[in-house]
Design an enzyme around this catalytic site. Sequence first.
Site, short mmCIF file in Angstrom:
data_model
loop_
_atom_site.label_atom_id
_atom_site.label_comp_id
_atom_site.label_asym_id
_atom_site.label_seq_id
_atom_site.Cartn_x
_atom_site.Cartn_y
_atom_site.Cartn_z
CE LYS A 129 -4.43 -6.18 5.39
NZ LYS A 129 -4.50 -6.82 4.06
CG ASP A 132 -2.03 -1.02 1.12
OD1 ASP A 132 -2.28 -1.53 0.01
OD2 ASP A 132 -2.63 -1.34 2.17
CG ASP A 181 -1.51 -3.88 4.31
OD1 ASP A 181 -1.55 -3.53 3.13
OD2 ASP A 181 -2.11 -4.88 4.75
#
Length: 199
Positions: free
Chosen positions: A112, A97, A110
């Site tokens: 989420k 990412d 990252d």
Amino acid sequence: MPPEARAALERWKMNQISILGLDGFNKMQMETLARGKNLHSAIQALFSGQREAELDISEELSPYWNSLQHVFMEARSVKHLEGYVIHPTLHYAGYFDCIAYYKDKLCLIDWKTSTKQKPYLSSTFDNPLQLAAYAGAVNSDSRYNLQIKECLLVIAYADGSPAHAHLISEKKLQKYWEKWLQRVREHWQLVIPERRLKT
């Protein structure tokens, strides 16, 4: 994925199908993927220099976006966004990412989303292994002139509550990397007979 984790995922899937029906489950999956993609696109636009007021944050995305605000304030000096990476010797690839500074630490980040609180790294299942895999690939990929020693796993919440930002230290990242290497070896042992692995 280990057999026990795969079995747990299958149990969850079957339970959801029993509640929602197959069509309802498939719709939920599609909506979840679309929401994640839209959130990643908005984060990428923000980190690429677009003003937040200019972003098209839908009503559905708004709680997740609000959840991330305190993380955005600590992230700066973005190095890479949505980068494709290949490990040259272990032969796996993927898209990470973001690589940026978070609280003065260079991190692979990252993003989420979750409807459930995940206040501990242990409640994020295999997500840390995914970050370790990306970090190892970045560190071995000649196209990236940097070394990742720490990672950040950020969980944004559907109710808008502050996201959990799990910083994975260099020491912890090394342990997750070792677990990832074991997973890779197990994969190749399934794909290639043992006698060929030794030659």
